[in-house]
Design a protein around this motif. Sequence first.
Motif, PDB file in Angstrom:
ATOM      1  N   ARG B  73       0.955  -1.137   0.100  1.00 44.97           N
ATOM      2  CA  ARG B  73       0.213   0.369  -0.468  1.00 44.97           C
ATOM      3  C   ARG B  73       1.127   1.178  -0.490  1.00 44.97           C
ATOM      4  NH1 ARG B  73      -3.633  -2.703   4.676  1.00 44.97           N
ATOM      5  NH2 ARG B  73      -4.945  -4.002   3.661  1.00 44.97           N
ATOM      6  N   ASP B  74       0.126   2.089  -0.161  1.00 50.14           N
ATOM      7  CA  ASP B  74       1.097   3.328  -0.794  1.00 50.14           C
ATOM      8  C   ASP B  74       0.784   4.225   0.501  1.00 50.14           C
ATOM      9  OD1 ASP B  74       2.101   5.716  -1.439  1.00 50.14           O
ATOM     10  OD2 ASP B  74       0.902   6.417  -2.739  1.00 50.14           O
ATOM     11  N   LEU B  75       1.627   3.730   1.962  1.00 49.05           N
ATOM     12  CA  LEU B  75       1.659   4.382   3.177  1.00 49.05           C
ATOM     13  C   LEU B  75       3.295   5.371   3.474  1.00 49.05           C
ATOM     14  CD1 LEU B  75      -0.258   1.469   4.374  1.00 49.05           C
ATOM     15  CD2 LEU B  75      -1.986   3.419   3.954  1.00 49.05           C
ATOM     16  N   SER B  76       2.377   5.863   4.413  1.00 44.68           N
ATOM     17  CA  SER B  76       4.218   6.165   5.634  1.00 44.68           C
ATOM     18  C   SER B  76       4.464   5.836   6.230  1.00 44.68           C
ATOM     19  CB  SER B  76       3.252   7.728   6.071  1.00 44.68           C
ATOM     20  OG  SER B  76       2.875   7.261   7.418  1.00 44.68           O
ATOM     21  N   ALA B  77       6.000   5.310   6.150  1.00 47.88           N
ATOM     22  CA  ALA B  77       6.345   4.721   7.275  1.00 47.88           C
ATOM     23  C   ALA B  77       5.479   3.491   8.552  1.00 47.88           C
ATOM     24  CB  ALA B  77       7.713   4.732   7.803  1.00 47.88           C
ATOM     25  N   THR B  78       4.614   5.719   9.101  1.00 45.92           N
ATOM     26  CA  THR B  78       3.924   5.205  10.537  1.00 45.92           C
ATOM     27  C   THR B  78       3.133   4.428  10.196  1.00 45.92           C
ATOM     28  OG1 THR B  78       5.268   8.013  10.999  1.00 45.92           O
ATOM     29  CG2 THR B  78       3.430   6.635  12.268  1.00 45.92           C
ATOM     30  N   GLU B  79       1.934   4.638   9.305  1.00 47.14           N
ATOM     31  CA  GLU B  79       0.808   4.149   8.835  1.00 47.14           C
ATOM     32  C   GLU B  79       1.217   2.573   8.419  1.00 47.14           C
ATOM     33  OE1 GLU B  79      -1.377   7.504   6.708  1.00 47.14           O
ATOM     34  OE2 GLU B  79       0.488   6.414   5.413  1.00 47.14           O
ATOM     35  N   ARG B  80       2.424   2.714   8.041  1.00 41.15           N
ATOM     36  CA  ARG B  80       2.911   1.153   7.534  1.00 41.15           C
ATOM     37  C   ARG B  80       2.706   0.173   8.941  1.00 41.15           C
ATOM     38  NH1 ARG B  80       6.564   1.198   2.716  1.00 41.15           N
ATOM     39  NH2 ARG B  80       4.557   0.790   1.179  1.00 41.15           N
ATOM     40  N   LEU B  81       3.316   0.966   9.998  1.00 43.68           N
ATOM     41  CA  LEU B  81       4.057   0.426  11.343  1.00 43.68           C
ATOM     42  C   LEU B  81       2.454   0.551  12.119  1.00 43.68           C
ATOM     43  CD1 LEU B  81       6.308  -1.042  12.635  1.00 43.68           C
ATOM     44  CD2 LEU B  81       6.815   0.759  13.488  1.00 43.68           C
ATOM     45  N   GLU B  82       1.579   0.994  11.932  1.00 50.26           N
ATOM     46  CA  GLU B  82       0.614   1.428  12.681  1.00 50.26           C
ATOM     47  C   GLU B  82      -0.110   0.077  11.704  1.00 50.26           C
ATOM     48  OE1 GLU B  82       0.158   5.768  13.718  1.00 50.26           O
ATOM     49  OE2 GLU B  82      -1.290   4.743  12.219  1.00 50.26           O
ATOM     50  N   GLN B  83      -0.690  -0.008  10.746  1.00 50.79           N
ATOM     51  CA  GLN B  83      -1.358  -1.506  10.836  1.00 50.79           C
ATOM     52  C   GLN B  83      -0.983  -2.907  10.372  1.00 50.79           C
ATOM     53  OE1 GLN B  83      -2.607  -0.762   6.546  1.00 50.79           O
ATOM     54  NE2 GLN B  83      -3.248   1.360   7.082  1.00 50.79           N
ATOM     55  N   ALA B  84       0.928  -2.731  10.931  1.00 51.84           N
ATOM     56  CA  ALA B  84       1.832  -3.908  10.557  1.00 51.84           C
ATOM     57  C   ALA B  84       0.970  -4.228  12.148  1.00 51.84           C
ATOM     58  CB  ALA B  84       2.971  -3.390  10.367  1.00 51.84           C
ATOM     59  N   ILE B  85       0.776  -3.502  12.650  1.00 57.13           N
ATOM     60  CA  ILE B  85       1.175  -3.321  14.606  1.00 57.13           C
ATOM     61  C   ILE B  85      -0.779  -4.147  14.862  1.00 57.13           C
ATOM     62  CG2 ILE B  85       1.353  -2.953  16.801  1.00 57.13           C
ATOM     63  CD1 ILE B  85       3.556  -1.101  16.100  1.00 57.13           C
ATOM     64  N   HIS B  86      -0.675  -3.608  14.178  1.00 63.40           N
ATOM     65  CA  HIS B  86      -2.487  -3.838  14.454  1.00 63.40           C
ATOM     66  C   HIS B  86      -3.114  -5.436  13.536  1.00 63.40           C
ATOM     67  CE1 HIS B  86      -7.372  -3.758  13.917  1.00 63.40           C
ATOM     68  NE2 HIS B  86      -6.753  -2.700  15.098  1.00 63.40           N
ATOM     69  N   MET B  87      -2.473  -5.761  12.975  1.00 65.40           N
ATOM     70  CA  MET B  87      -2.689  -6.959  11.786  1.00 65.40           C
ATOM     71  C   MET B  87      -1.656  -7.777  12.476  1.00 65.40           C
ATOM     72  SD  MET B  87      -0.888  -9.534  10.556  1.00 65.40           S
ATOM     73  CE  MET B  87       0.517  -8.606   9.462  1.00 65.40           C
ATOM     74  N   HIS B  88      -0.482  -7.872  13.038  1.00 64.89           N
ATOM     75  CA  HIS B  88      -0.136  -8.634  13.643  1.00 64.89           C
ATOM     76  C   HIS B  88      -0.851  -9.407  14.939  1.00 64.89           C
ATOM     77  CE1 HIS B  88       3.610 -11.627  14.275  1.00 64.89           C
ATOM     78  NE2 HIS B  88       3.558 -11.377  16.252  1.00 64.89           N
ATOM     79  N   PHE B  89      -1.377  -8.198  15.733  1.00 63.14           N
ATOM     80  CA  PHE B  89      -1.528  -8.571  17.628  1.00 63.14           C
ATOM     81  C   PHE B  89      -3.004  -8.794  17.043  1.00 63.14           C
ATOM     82  CE2 PHE B  89      -3.865  -8.005  20.734  1.00 63.14           C
ATOM     83  CZ  PHE B  89      -2.917  -8.041  21.935  1.00 63.14           C
ATOM     84  N   THR B  90      -3.951  -9.035  16.226  1.00 59.30           N
ATOM     85  CA  THR B  90      -4.827  -9.252  16.266  1.00 59.30           C
ATOM     86  C   THR B  90      -4.992 -10.349  15.743  1.00 59.30           C
ATOM     87  OG1 THR B  90      -5.780  -8.669  13.754  1.00 59.30           O
ATOM     88  CG2 THR B  90      -6.737  -7.300  15.879  1.00 59.30           C
TER      89      THR B  90
END
Lengths: 189, 189, 189, 189
Positions: B73-90
């Motif tokens: 996805r075309d995202l900032s690193a911050t957004e990416r990391l947020e999504q990654a953490i959210h995905m991984h935890f859930t």
Amino acid sequence: MEHQKYHEIAEAAVDLFNKQGYHATSMQDIADYVGLQKGSLYHYISSKEELLERITSETINGFVRELERIVKRDLSATERLEQAIHMHFTRVTNNIPMSAILLRESFSLSDDPHQLIQNSTDHYLDLWAQIITHGVENGEFKLGDPRVTALAILGACNWAYRWYQDDGSQKNTEIAQYMIQLLLSGILL
Amino acid sequence: MEHQKYHEIAEAAVDLFNKQGYHATSMQDIADYVGLQKGSLYHYISSKEELLERITSETINGFVRELERIVKRDLSATERLEQAIHMHFTRVTNNIPMSAILLRESFSLSDDPHQLIQNSTDHYLDLWAQIITHGVENGEFKLGDPRVTALAILGACNWAYRWYQDDGSQKNTEIAQYMIQLLLSGILL
Amino acid sequence: MEHQKYHEIAEAAVDLFNKQGYHATSMQDIADYVGLQKGSLYHYISSKEELLERITSETINGFVRELERIVKRDLSATERLEQAIHMHFTRVTNNIPMSAILLRESFSLSDDPHQLIQNSTDHYLDLWAQIITHGVENGEFKLGDPRVTALAILGACNWAYRWYQDDGSQKNTEIAQYMIQLLLSGILL
Amino acid sequence: MEHQKYHEIAEAAVDLFNKQGYHATSMQDIADYVGLQKGSLYHYISSKEELLERITSETINGFVRELERIVKRDLSATERLEQAIHMHFTRVTNNIPMSAILLRESFSLSDDPHQLIQNSTDHYLDLWAQIITHGVENGEFKLGDPRVTALAILGACNWAYRWYQDDGSQKNTEIAQYMIQLLLSGILL
DNA sequence: CATGAATGAGTTTTCATTCAT
DNA sequence: AATGAATGAAAACTCATTCAT
């Protein structure tokens, strides 16, 4: 018990349980490791499970003891949490085999000894949560579920048993400092 | 493979490997669970280890797939990391049994299949490290070892397989938000 | 359970436990006897002790069943006692191996199954004592402790498992008649 | 042999073999009982089996010795038989543990020592049969197989090791009198 | 497809005995 | 006399897997 040979056997068990896992390690493996017949092991231990019990309880008790020492000191919540993180991370990485066994194999214990480990683990978590709760009450820390916060920190540190290697490139004390910075930022007000 | 019965067997294995551990689960346990005779299982699987292989590889591949989606996805690193953490935890907490097996039992695999899991895991970690590296290069994140940072985040999230319970009191998505806040603070410039 | 092979195994166990004793008989001995691997025995039984349990309970239950049949008949106490002695003596001598195991090995059972055997044995003794008590009350028998009387008779008959040999020289039914005469004389008024 | 410690060990063995059985008693059990280490037992005995040998032979020899004394007396066959029954019954009940071991465990001996016990037992039975034979020839006793008669009496008395309890309610000498009356009635002309 | 009998190697543990100290 | 370490063989039992039916 405090017998020299007992320690050799326990060390063998630590090494083998760490490398192969508790179930995949046979008494034969341990006997070969220490150069005895497998029957002879039973002069020093009463069962394979007793070895696991001792290793895991000794390990968790070490963590508890150190944290209690930190809690008793006259420190701010922030300082306490820093020291706790430092202690936990270095303790895991200084003794990866025992930590690995505690974290990975303690659920192989049967009910009673498992409960003992569980109780110590619960107590350990309580101590962490207390530190955080105090910090919140002090106004040092942000509001947040102290238990979840503690578990996040512990998870971040525990995981090191899987990746940390003491190959000289990075001292564990340095990484511990980094962990403190990383994990405290989200907590400090 | 795609046989209905295979899925029943795999589900039984997931439940039992999670609850009792891989070694402590016998083919008899699995057969009882699905209501077949031991021998009949071998019409659907070729070995007990194959079950563990499939469960672990499916699980790690799920994580990789999702993270690759996020990275594209075309995202900032911050957004990416947020999504990654959210995905991984859930993802961990939505499927604790499979996550537990991946995290706790994959080292019981023999060399070749273990290496496959290891490769995927390494690749997964690389993706995380890349996200962080980009953020550092962007000026979004503080300087720091990206691999260690990723491992800290992953450890914090993985550990949830041991403590998260979906009892309605706390949704895992809410805790995921809390994790994002907690873990990103130490990274963001 | 009612499986053909189970019966072969049970028969092997009866023969071997009788000849060598329970503890001196290994599962390997039993396996060799029936031509299986020792592991294969566990398709048919769940433990060595289960074999002993079954053999002993089947044996004592046989005695109880027969005695209950005799007690139900409309007979004088004297006739009942005659039939009981005849039954007991012929039953012991018709199946010396099982009787030997009951008499010699049942104390090797662990607590719970041992108690079951004990209960049946106590019940069996009660039935004997009742017969004798009735005879005393009837005026058929002399006064005397019915339990001791019963135990004397049972001892005299049980002991035959150690000395009776069916070599054609003396039929057990003839000896049974002799036992009746010998033991009743001291009881009859 | 005549060493004080040997007697302690033998007493321990009697108690343990009686309570648990020969095979279920370990040398460790015996060592614990007398407060020695396992290895030290071998200063006083040469093997576990030797203990069983001694206990059983001493026991059977005691019976033989007493019966020979009775046989030597100048008595009628009836008096002799009365004294023999009295002696045998009281001897069994005065020392139930040793009697139990003789009766229940002597077949655990290996061939040679077992044969020695068997020889003494055969001799003992011969003495009984002689008494009865004399009584028949005298015209004191009814005709009947003397060996079977002796075995019936012995069985009735031996069985007491399983049921007699010296709880004060019934003295064994009184029961012995009852046994005499019970068993002689069928024999006397 | 499904069974269930059978295997054979493996597991932990026990134990009588020996022997150097 | 006594110890206690060590042995080595044997015990009961488990289990993943195979295969004829």
